[in-house]
Write a protein that holds these residues in place. Structure first.
Motif, mmCIF file in Angstrom:
data_model
loop_
_atom_site.group_PDB
_atom_site.id
_atom_site.type_symbol
_atom_site.label_atom_id
_atom_site.label_comp_id
_atom_site.label_asym_id
_atom_site.label_seq_id
_atom_site.Cartn_x
_atom_site.Cartn_y
_atom_site.Cartn_z
ATOM 1 N N THR A 62 0.834 -1.199 0.000
ATOM 2 C CA THR A 62 0.000 0.000 0.000
ATOM 3 C C THR A 62 0.871 1.252 0.000
ATOM 4 O OG1 THR A 62 -0.092 -0.030 2.410
ATOM 5 C CG2 THR A 62 -1.861 -1.153 1.216
ATOM 6 N N LEU A 63 0.346 2.304 -0.597
ATOM 7 C CA LEU A 63 1.005 3.615 -0.617
ATOM 8 C C LEU A 63 -0.055 4.693 -0.457
ATOM 9 C CD1 LEU A 63 3.611 3.319 -3.532
ATOM 10 C CD2 LEU A 63 4.132 3.589 -1.108
ATOM 11 N N GLY A 64 0.338 5.805 0.151
ATOM 12 C CA GLY A 64 -0.542 6.953 0.232
ATOM 13 C C GLY A 64 -1.487 6.959 1.407
ATOM 14 N N THR A 65 -1.310 6.038 2.354
ATOM 15 C CA THR A 65 -2.209 5.991 3.512
ATOM 16 C C THR A 65 -1.789 6.949 4.614
ATOM 17 O OG1 THR A 65 -0.941 4.170 4.495
ATOM 18 C CG2 THR A 65 -2.780 3.583 3.051
ATOM 19 N N VAL A 66 -0.547 7.433 4.542
ATOM 20 C CA VAL A 66 0.000 8.324 5.568
ATOM 21 C C VAL A 66 0.672 9.499 4.877
ATOM 22 C CG1 VAL A 66 1.682 8.536 7.448
ATOM 23 C CG2 VAL A 66 0.352 6.425 7.198
ATOM 24 N N GLU A 67 0.467 10.701 5.391
ATOM 25 C CA GLU A 67 1.143 11.873 4.839
ATOM 26 C C GLU A 67 2.632 11.792 5.138
ATOM 27 O OE1 GLU A 67 1.228 16.779 5.218
ATOM 28 O OE2 GLU A 67 -0.270 15.588 6.329
ATOM 29 N N ILE A 68 3.436 12.021 4.111
ATOM 30 C CA ILE A 68 4.890 11.888 4.239
ATOM 31 C C ILE A 68 5.565 13.230 3.982
ATOM 32 C CG2 ILE A 68 6.949 10.867 3.170
ATOM 33 C CD1 ILE A 68 5.519 8.942 4.966
ATOM 34 N N GLU A 69 6.521 13.562 4.842
ATOM 35 C CA GLU A 69 7.370 14.733 4.653
ATOM 36 C C GLU A 69 8.691 14.303 4.023
ATOM 37 O OE1 GLU A 69 7.763 16.200 8.590
ATOM 38 O OE2 GLU A 69 5.784 17.160 8.621
ATOM 39 N N SER A 70 9.203 15.127 3.123
ATOM 40 C CA SER A 70 10.434 14.805 2.410
ATOM 41 C C SER A 70 11.493 15.868 2.662
ATOM 42 C CB SER A 70 10.149 14.704 0.905
ATOM 43 O OG SER A 70 11.341 14.502 0.179
ATOM 44 N N ARG A 71 12.706 15.413 2.979
ATOM 45 C CA ARG A 71 13.861 16.307 3.118
ATOM 46 C C ARG A 71 14.957 15.787 2.195
ATOM 47 N NH1 ARG A 71 14.254 18.690 8.359
ATOM 48 N NH2 ARG A 71 16.339 19.397 7.772
ATOM 49 N N PRO A 72 15.019 16.253 0.951
ATOM 50 C CA PRO A 72 16.028 15.747 0.020
ATOM 51 C C PRO A 72 17.380 16.430 0.202
ATOM 52 C CG PRO A 72 14.624 17.336 -1.084
ATOM 53 C CD PRO A 72 14.072 17.187 0.318
ATOM 54 N N ASP A 73 18.411 15.740 -0.260
ATOM 55 C CA ASP A 73 19.758 16.310 -0.382
ATOM 56 C C ASP A 73 20.307 16.861 0.931
ATOM 57 O OD1 ASP A 73 19.933 15.726 -3.125
ATOM 58 O OD2 ASP A 73 18.842 17.547 -3.641
ATOM 59 N N VAL A 74 20.186 16.074 1.982
ATOM 60 C CA VAL A 74 20.773 16.441 3.274
ATOM 61 C C VAL A 74 22.234 15.989 3.278
ATOM 62 C CG1 VAL A 74 20.715 16.055 5.761
ATOM 63 C CG2 VAL A 74 18.565 16.260 4.465
ATOM 64 N N ALA A 75 23.175 16.937 3.268
ATOM 65 C CA ALA A 75 24.598 16.601 3.260
ATOM 66 C C ALA A 75 25.007 16.076 4.636
ATOM 67 C CB ALA A 75 25.434 17.819 2.898
ATOM 68 N N PHE A 76 25.733 14.949 4.653
ATOM 69 C CA PHE A 76 26.144 14.377 5.937
ATOM 70 C C PHE A 76 27.649 14.207 6.079
ATOM 71 C CE2 PHE A 76 25.054 10.718 3.220
ATOM 72 C CZ PHE A 76 26.194 9.930 3.326
ATOM 73 N N THR A 77 28.414 14.289 4.983
ATOM 74 C CA THR A 77 29.873 14.248 5.082
ATOM 75 C C THR A 77 30.450 14.750 3.770
ATOM 76 O OG1 THR A 77 31.761 12.872 5.767
ATOM 77 C CG2 THR A 77 30.248 11.911 4.172
ATOM 78 N N THR A 78 31.730 15.090 3.789
ATOM 79 C CA THR A 78 32.443 15.536 2.591
ATOM 80 C C THR A 78 33.619 14.597 2.354
ATOM 81 O OG1 THR A 78 31.845 17.838 3.029
ATOM 82 C CG2 THR A 78 33.653 17.449 1.491
ATOM 83 N N VAL A 79 33.761 14.139 1.112
ATOM 84 C CA VAL A 79 34.822 13.198 0.771
ATOM 85 C C VAL A 79 35.626 13.738 -0.409
ATOM 86 C CG1 VAL A 79 33.571 11.191 1.643
ATOM 87 C CG2 VAL A 79 33.284 11.895 -0.745
#
Length: 337
Positions: A39-56
Motif C-alpha cells: 500500500t502507498l498513500g495511507t499516511v502523509e509523508i514529509e520529504s527532506r532531500p539532499d541532506v549533506a552528511f559528510t564531505t569526501v
C-alpha cells in the motif's frame, strides 16, 4: 512528490541462462504469486532531500558532499531510523532508487534515509563505503532533534550491492579499520540489518549459474576487483582481498539481528550469496532469518529486460516481512536509554 530517477546506462554485468535451485535447508520459501502489492498513500509523508552528511575527496582531488534523501511520516513523534543503501553493482549509487519501497516503509512508522556511499567510479572501496554509512549514522544521530529520530533505534536496509554494504557495516562496528575518523562504534549502534539479494563473497557471485556466466564474471566483472582494492585483477588472483570484503569474515556473536532475502530466480547474484552470510551469522549464535522469494529475480535496477522484475519485491507479502522485522527490533521497550 516522487523524485525523477535519472536515465542511466545499463550496468555491464552478465546474467545467467540457467540457475541452480536454491538451498532451502536453513531458509523459508516465500510464495508471492498474484498477491497484492504494498500500500502507498495511507499516511502523509514529509520529504527532506539532499541532506549533506559528510564531505569526501574524489580521485581528481575535488571535494564532494555525500547526501541523503529523508522521508518520514508527518508527525511530531520521534521515530526509529532506517538507513537505505541503494544497489548498483558498486558502479553507481543513486539515492533516488526504490522510492516507492522507501515511502512504504516510512508510512509504516519510520524515518527512512536513502544515503549515498562511494563506489568504484569515485575511487571507493568496500572500506570507503562503510566509512560513508558510518558517517551518515553519526550525522543523523547528532541531528536527531532536527529529523525527529529516536537515536536509540537504527536499522540498515540495503539491496544488491547496498545489501553487501549494509551487512558489512552491521558486523564491523567494533573494528577500527572500518571507522575512518569516526572511531569505533559502541555495541548496539545498529539494532537490525535487512540484506535484500546482496552480494558477499564476490568470487562466488556466480556459483549457482551456468558455466558461461561463471566464466563471464571471472573475466569481465573486474569492477568488483577494484571494489576490493585490486583493480584489474581476477578473483582467482586475490583470494585474501576478496575475503576481506566479505561480511561473513567479520561475524561475531555481537552482530545485530539480520533479515536476508533473495529471489529463487536471481540472474545477477547467486542466491547462495545471502545464504553464505546467513550461515556465518547462525554459526556465531546471531538471530538471523532468511527467506527465498519464489520466482523472484533481482529487483529492478535498470539492468533487466523484464519490466515486471520488481513486482515480487514490492508485494505485500515481502514488504510486510520487512516492516514486521523492523518494528520487532526497533520498537522494543528494551532499547538503551
Amino acid at each position: 512528490m516522487e523524485p525523477e530517477i535519472p536515465s542511466v546506462p545499463k550496468l555491464p554485468v552478465p546474467t545467467a541462462s540457467t540457475i541452480a535451485p536454491p538451498d532451502l535447508a536453513d531458509s523459508t520459501l516465500l510464495k508471492v504469486g498474484p498477491n497484492p502489492q504494498m500500500t502507498l498513500g495511507t499516511v502523509e509523508i514529509e520529504s527532506r532531500p539532499d541532506v549533506a552528511f559528510t564531505t569526501v575527496k574524489m580521485p581528481n582531488g575535488e571535494s564532494r558532499d555525500l547526501k541523503a534523501d529523508i522521508l518520514r511520516p508527518a508527525t511530531e513523534d520521534r521515530l526509529p531510523l532506517v538507513l537505505f543503501l541503494p544497489g548498483g553493482a558498486f558502479l553507481r549509487c543513486n539515492k533516488a532508487m526504490a522510492f516507492d519501497l522507501r515511502r512504504h516503509v516510512a508510512e509504516s512508522g519510520f524515518v527512512v534515509a536513502s544515503v549515498e556511499y562511494r563506489v568504484t567510479p569515485d575511487g571507493g572501496t568496500y572500506v570507503d563505503s562503510v566509512h560513508d554509512v558510518r558517517a551518515a549514522l553519526v550525522h543523523l544521530r547528532q541531528h536527531a532533534d532536527d529529523f525527529g529520530i529516536d537515536p536509540r533505534a537504527v536499522a540498515l536496509w540495503g539491496e544488491s550491492a547496498g545489501g553487501h554494504v549494509a551487512a558489512l557495516t552491521g558486523v564491523t562496528h567494533e573494528l577500527p579499520e572500518f571507522s575512518g575518523d569516526l572511531g569505533t562504534l559502541p555495541l548496539g549502534t545498529v539494532q537490525a540489518v535487512v540484506d535484500a539479494f546482496g552480494t558477499s563473497l564476490l568470487s562466488a557471485i556466480a556459483d549457482d549459474f551456468d558455466e558461461e556466466a561463471r566464466l563471464h564474471y571471472e573475466r569481465t566483472a573486474t569492477h568488483f576487483s577494484a571494489y576490493v582494492g585490486k583493480p584489474g585483477a581476477l578473483f582467482s588472483e586475490i583470494p585474501e582481498a576478496v575475503g576481506a570484503a566479505d561480511p561473513a569474515t567479520y561475524v561475531t556473536a555481537s552482530a545485530p539481528p539480520f533479515l536476508l532475502l533473495h529471489g529463487s530466480d536471481d540472474m545477477l547474484v547467486s542466491s547462495s550469496q545471502t545464504q553464505h552470510v546467513h550461515q556465518a551469522l547462525r554459526a556465531a549464535g546471531v538471530d538471523s532469518t532468511r527467506h527465498v522469494v519464489a520466482g523472484a529475480n533481482h529487483g529492478d535496477f535498470g539492468v533487466l529486460a523484464d519490466s515486471d522484475a520488481a513486482l515480487a519485491w514490492s508485494s505485500a507479502t515481502v514488504t510486510n516481512v520487512i516492516t514486521e522485522f523492523l518494528h520487532r527490533h526497533l520498537d522494543s521497550t528494551d532499547l538503551p536509554k
